[in-house]
Design a protein around this motif. Structure first.
Motif, mmCIF file in Angstrom:
data_model
loop_
_atom_site.group_PDB
_atom_site.id
_atom_site.type_symbol
_atom_site.label_atom_id
_atom_site.label_comp_id
_atom_site.label_asym_id
_atom_site.label_seq_id
_atom_site.Cartn_x
_atom_site.Cartn_y
_atom_site.Cartn_z
ATOM 1 N N MET A 35 42.915 -79.073 -68.423
ATOM 2 C CA MET A 35 43.656 -79.340 -66.761
ATOM 3 C C MET A 35 45.643 -78.967 -67.141
ATOM 4 S SD MET A 35 42.566 -82.170 -65.730
ATOM 5 C CE MET A 35 42.487 -83.636 -65.967
ATOM 6 N N LEU A 36 46.217 -78.900 -66.766
ATOM 7 C CA LEU A 36 48.088 -78.990 -66.821
ATOM 8 C C LEU A 36 47.886 -79.726 -65.094
ATOM 9 C CD1 LEU A 36 50.118 -78.800 -68.130
ATOM 10 C CD2 LEU A 36 50.723 -76.377 -67.210
ATOM 11 N N ILE A 37 48.708 -81.059 -65.702
ATOM 12 C CA ILE A 37 48.726 -81.563 -64.363
ATOM 13 C C ILE A 37 50.381 -81.715 -64.228
ATOM 14 C CG2 ILE A 37 48.703 -83.850 -63.133
ATOM 15 C CD1 ILE A 37 46.230 -84.240 -64.857
ATOM 16 N N ALA A 38 50.811 -81.300 -62.876
ATOM 17 C CA ALA A 38 52.456 -81.399 -63.274
ATOM 18 C C ALA A 38 53.127 -81.816 -62.268
ATOM 19 C CB ALA A 38 53.423 -79.708 -62.785
ATOM 20 N N PRO A 39 53.792 -82.934 -62.141
ATOM 21 C CA PRO A 39 54.146 -83.150 -61.031
ATOM 22 C C PRO A 39 55.644 -83.363 -61.076
ATOM 23 C CG PRO A 39 54.542 -84.708 -63.351
ATOM 24 C CD PRO A 39 53.671 -83.884 -63.514
ATOM 25 N N GLY A 40 55.929 -83.505 -59.619
ATOM 26 C CA GLY A 40 57.504 -82.954 -59.025
ATOM 27 C C GLY A 40 57.162 -83.376 -57.264
ATOM 28 N N CYS A 41 57.901 -82.255 -56.136
ATOM 29 C CA CYS A 41 58.105 -82.011 -54.976
ATOM 30 C C CYS A 41 57.061 -82.215 -54.708
ATOM 31 C CB CYS A 41 58.847 -81.464 -55.152
ATOM 32 S SG CYS A 41 60.569 -80.921 -55.545
ATOM 33 N N SER A 42 56.270 -81.507 -54.916
ATOM 34 C CA SER A 42 55.191 -80.933 -54.955
ATOM 35 C C SER A 42 54.245 -81.565 -56.595
ATOM 36 C CB SER A 42 54.193 -80.218 -54.319
ATOM 37 O OG SER A 42 55.186 -79.913 -53.408
ATOM 38 N N ALA A 43 53.114 -81.998 -56.334
ATOM 39 C CA ALA A 43 52.220 -82.020 -57.463
ATOM 40 C C ALA A 43 50.890 -81.406 -57.458
ATOM 41 C CB ALA A 43 51.211 -83.723 -58.031
ATOM 42 N N TYR A 44 50.566 -80.294 -59.134
ATOM 43 C CA TYR A 44 49.767 -79.644 -58.779
ATOM 44 C C TYR A 44 48.925 -79.521 -59.933
ATOM 45 C CZ TYR A 44 53.320 -76.794 -61.578
ATOM 46 O OH TYR A 44 54.257 -76.083 -62.126
ATOM 47 N N VAL A 45 47.323 -79.281 -60.294
ATOM 48 C CA VAL A 45 47.031 -79.218 -61.053
ATOM 49 C C VAL A 45 46.656 -77.548 -61.673
ATOM 50 C CG1 VAL A 45 44.901 -80.210 -62.790
ATOM 51 C CG2 VAL A 45 45.993 -81.598 -60.806
ATOM 52 N N VAL A 46 46.652 -76.556 -62.448
ATOM 53 C CA VAL A 46 45.998 -75.993 -63.052
ATOM 54 C C VAL A 46 45.225 -75.834 -63.799
ATOM 55 C CG1 VAL A 46 46.503 -73.527 -63.508
ATOM 56 C CG2 VAL A 46 48.254 -74.760 -62.487
ATOM 57 N N TYR A 47 43.423 -75.415 -63.355
ATOM 58 C CA TYR A 47 42.355 -75.569 -64.899
ATOM 59 C C TYR A 47 42.879 -74.058 -65.334
ATOM 60 C CZ TYR A 47 41.757 -79.651 -61.832
ATOM 61 O OH TYR A 47 41.604 -80.726 -60.481
ATOM 62 N N GLY A 48 42.128 -73.370 -66.975
ATOM 63 C CA GLY A 48 41.948 -73.205 -67.717
ATOM 64 C C GLY A 48 40.570 -73.223 -68.594
ATOM 65 N N VAL A 49 40.039 -72.272 -68.827
ATOM 66 C CA VAL A 49 39.491 -72.419 -69.757
ATOM 67 C C VAL A 49 38.994 -71.699 -70.861
ATOM 68 C CG1 VAL A 49 36.516 -71.715 -69.697
ATOM 69 C CG2 VAL A 49 37.861 -73.134 -67.579
#
Length: 65
Positions: A35-49
């Motif tokens: 997973m890529l966790i990206a903080p910022g104005c709106s935090a998001y997490v992207v999941y990959g396999v």
């Protein structure tokens, strides 16, 4: 909000492609899911396999507005 994520997707895809092994595991002990966790104005997490053929499939995105 969705526009922000669309603008970030090329960078997210590049990070998965070049640094998959450096990303945290989705579940400890399962190195094929990261997973890529990206903080910022709106935090998001992207999941990959990581697939058997070596391709990485993005399987989900969580957004914290």
């Amino acid at each position: 909000m969705a526009d922000f994520i669309v603008l970030e997707l090329p960078a997210v895809i590049e990070r998965f492609a070049t640094g998959f092994d450096d990303l945290p595991e989705i579940t400890d002990g399962t190195p094929s899911g990261r997973m890529l966790i990206a903080p910022g104005c709106s935090a998001y997490v992207v999941y990959g396999v990581l697939l058997d053929d070596g391709a990485i499939e993005i399987v989900g995105i969580s957004i914290d507005p």
